[in-house]
Design an enzyme around this catalytic site. Structure first.
Site, PDB file in Angstrom:
ATOM      1  N   GLU A   1      49.071 -38.713 -31.180  1.00 43.63           N
ATOM      2  CA  GLU A   1      50.079 -38.816 -31.486  1.00 43.63           C
ATOM      3  C   GLU A   1      51.231 -38.271 -31.195  1.00 43.63           C
ATOM      4  OE1 GLU A   1      50.412 -34.762 -33.736  1.00 43.63           O
ATOM      5  OE2 GLU A   1      49.108 -35.731 -35.287  1.00 43.63           O
TER       6      GLU A   1
ATOM      7  N   LYS B   1      51.211 -39.188 -46.202  1.00 46.79           N
ATOM      8  CA  LYS B   1      51.614 -37.668 -47.134  1.00 46.79           C
ATOM      9  C   LYS B   1      51.928 -37.795 -48.058  1.00 46.79           C
ATOM     10  CE  LYS B   1      50.670 -35.051 -42.782  1.00 46.79           C
ATOM     11  NZ  LYS B   1      51.965 -34.023 -41.493  1.00 46.79           N
TER      12      LYS B   1
HETATM   13  O1  F6P Z   1      48.700 -35.061 -38.587  1.00 41.83           O
HETATM   14  C1  F6P Z   1      50.587 -34.230 -38.316  1.00 41.83           C
HETATM   15  C2  F6P Z   1      50.352 -32.698 -37.731  1.00 41.83           C
HETATM   16  O2  F6P Z   1      51.077 -32.364 -38.337  1.00 41.83           O
HETATM   17  C3  F6P Z   1      49.183 -32.059 -36.624  1.00 41.83           C
HETATM   18  O3  F6P Z   1      51.043 -32.463 -35.618  1.00 41.83           O
HETATM   19  C4  F6P Z   1      49.520 -31.401 -37.109  1.00 41.83           C
HETATM   20  O4  F6P Z   1      48.587 -30.669 -36.058  1.00 41.83           O
HETATM   21  C5  F6P Z   1      48.447 -31.589 -38.589  1.00 41.83           C
HETATM   22  O5  F6P Z   1      49.186 -31.851 -39.402  1.00 41.83           O
HETATM   23  C6  F6P Z   1      48.524 -30.127 -38.981  1.00 41.83           C
HETATM   24  O6  F6P Z   1      49.530 -29.503 -39.382  1.00 41.83           O
HETATM   25  P1  F6P Z   1      49.759 -28.245 -39.140  1.00 41.83           P
HETATM   26  O7  F6P Z   1      48.919 -27.159 -38.590  1.00 41.83           O
HETATM   27  O8  F6P Z   1      51.073 -27.501 -40.033  1.00 41.83           O
HETATM   28  O9  F6P Z   1      48.953 -27.232 -40.649  1.00 41.83           O
END
Ligand code: F6P
Length: 540
Positions: A352, A503
């Site tokens: 990532e 998403k």
């Molecule tokens: O998959 C994308 C992402 O934004 C990651 O970078 C992050 O760790 C995960 O989703 C969860 O995000 P959050 O902690 O905001 O739920």
């Protein structure tokens, strides 16, 4: 900004690679047996042997010059000093502040970062202590015996990996489960067998807007309130987030919220509040030992000269194989069952961060960037994919990670585990020639099948024991390796825009799957046909 591939340092490395590519590790060791002793470095409790890499002293000098050209020194200081090096989100990148020692000051953008970090750590330690001692009980007065962390990505992989790694240090009778996937099988499987009166949910989400986490949290809340009533929520749900408003909207008392900040990336966050479930399991003291391990490698990274700097060396070796040998992947092979989730954790951390094809200034990259990270604990991997590592056509640099002391041992098993690790690194590097195989009496027709080409590079990391402190050091090592590679490539290792489109599209598609109306427009004909097929199968 000139591209790094146009620099004289890059050209020098390309020429050097052409000269060295045909040389075998057997020759390099024959010419210079002292490399085994010399090509090693220590950082805190971690010892790295990098002598089994396809490098000479000259390679290392040229790689260090490339790091200088990329401005690595200044970039390290910029990160530790809180400059906004995450340019696409205009943010500081300060996960290193999460392990600042008490008493060390750091103010960034007018915020007393050090004070904020210690206030949250103290609040976590206080809460963890109360859960562990039984002072914090569920709504019916029973002590908590299971913590269920609900989160995904960085809000899951870090604490889940670390809990598995440090399982032996969970000493208060509280165990953890981790729910992440939006597949109902995940949460339903994890709730199975739990006593609601003794279960605490930690809803972990930096944004508190992530579909998977909020959906799982709603299911968990429903499961709890059906059994214990609505009033039970405040004793059985706490939150970890940067977004107090959304936490309150969900119905969690913000007094029971543990905060962090936009300058901590999700994949760099389990040494802060995202590690709450882990801290409840292992205790505040062990958690702080883990932070001390992180800190040792931070200090090493910041102060050691490049030629004796473990993250710098490993990061530059990553660039060497990715860009000059065309290696596409990197295997991570922990000889520790406790590190079974480490490769998955590293996948998010590395891919990532460095899976980017534009530079920080928006121009396309010319070099190849982030390698594909993968792996399994040894010796399981040996009986699965090592065949390809030894005799396949691809070059797969590998990181072997082992520990001198087991937590517990039976029948000399730990020595056998370590013997396997060391044997693999040796076989990969030196192989076995046709002559050697023929000399064993192997029929001529079979000899080619048994030839072990060798010349397959690996790092070996050896530490005394898998403890909270060692784990902290190991994670900090890889965090900084990612940083070194990202700096050379000139990319922003701290954003992750590539995950957003999917998403949004999933949310657009969801109504088409559930509707009884004729399927509306899909984004493309193939996806439209799959939506129709899915609806038919579901009888819609
Ligand atoms: O998959 C994308 C992402 O934004 C990651 O970078 C992050 O760790 C995960 O989703 C969860 O995000 P959050 O902690 O905001 O739920």
């Amino acid at each position: 900004m000139a591209d790094i591939t146009e620099s004289p340092e890059w050209t020098a490395l390309a020429e050097h690679q052409a000269a060295i590519a045909g040389r075998h590790l057997r020759e390099l060791f024959a010419e210079d047996p002292g490399r085994a002793e010399r090509m090693t470095v220590t950082a805190g409790d971690l010892f790295l042997d990098y002598s089994k890499h396809r490098v000479t002293g000259e390679t290392l000098t040229l790689l260090a010059a490339l790091a200088e050209r990329a401005g690595l020194r200044a970039r390290i200081e910029a990160m530790f000093g809180g400059e906004h090096i995450n340019v696409s989100e205009d943010r500081a990148v300060l996960h290193t502040a999460l392990r600042l020692p008490p008493g060390e000051a750091l103010t960034v953008d007018g915020q007393d970062v050090a004070a904020d970090v210690h206030a949250v750590l103290d609040k976590m330690a206080d809460f963890a202590g109360r859960v562990r001692s039984g002072e914090w009980t569920g709504s019916t007065g029973k002590r908590i015996t299971t913590v269920v962390n609900i989160g995904i990505g960085g809000s899951d992989l870090g604490p889940a990996m670390a809990y598995e790694a440090l399982h032996d240090f969970a000493d208060a009778g509280v165990s953890c489960r981790f729910v992440s996937n939006i597949d109902p099988a995940d949460i339903l499987g994890k709730l199975a067998g739990l006593d609601p009166e003794q279960t605490l949910f930690v809803v972990s989400s930096k944004t508190f807007g992530t579909l998977e986490t909020l959906t799982n949290a709603k299911v968990a809340r429903g499961w709890l309130t059906e059994r214990l009533g609505d009033d039970a929520v405040s004793r059985h749900f706490v939150a970890v987030s940067t977004n107090a408003e959304r936490v309150a909207d969900f119905g969690i008392d913000t007094a029971n919220m543990f905060g962090f900040w936009d300058w901590v990336g999700g994949r760099y966050s389990f040494d802060g509040a995202i590690g709450l479930s882990l801290m409840i399991a292992i205790g505040g003291e062990a958690f702080r030992e883990m932070l001390a391990g992180f800190r040792e490698v931070d200090e090493h990274f910041r102060s050691a000269p490049f030629e004796a700097n473990m993250p710098v060396l490993m990061g530059l070796l990553g660039v060497w194989y990715t860009d000059f040998f065309g290696a596409q992947t990197r295997a991570v092979l922990p000889y520790s069952q406790r590190l079974s989730r480490f490769p998955a954790y590293l996948q998010q951390l590395t891919m990532e961060s460095n899976g980017k094809s534009v530079r920080a200034d928006g121009a396309p990259v010319i070099a190849q960037t982030g390698a594909i990270f993968w792996g399994e604990p040894g010796t399981n991997g040996q009986h699965a994919f090592y065949q390809l590592l030894h005799q396949g056509t691809r070059l797969v640099p590998a990181d072997f990670i082992g520990f001198a002391e087991p937590f517990e041992d039976r029948e000399g098993m730990h020595d056998l585990l370590t013997a396997n690790m060391l044997a693999q690194t040796s076989a990969l590097a030196f192989g076995k020639t046709a002559e050697e195989i023929a000399a064993d009496g192997t029929p001529a027709a079979v000899v080619p099948h048994k030839v072990m080409p060798g010349n397959r590079p690996s790092s070996t990391i050896l530490a005394p024991k898998l403890t909270p402190k060692t784990l902290g050091s190991l994670v900090a090592l890889y965090e900084h390796i990612v940083f070194v590679e990202g700096t050379v490539w000139g990319i922003d290792s701290f954003d992750q825009w590539g995950v957003e489109l999917g998403k949004v599209m999933a949310m657009d598609l969801a109504p088409a799957l559930t509707s009884q109306e004729p399927p509306s427009e899909a984004p493309d004909p193939s996806t439209g046909a799959l939506v129709r097929r899915y609806r038919e199968l579901r009888g819609r």
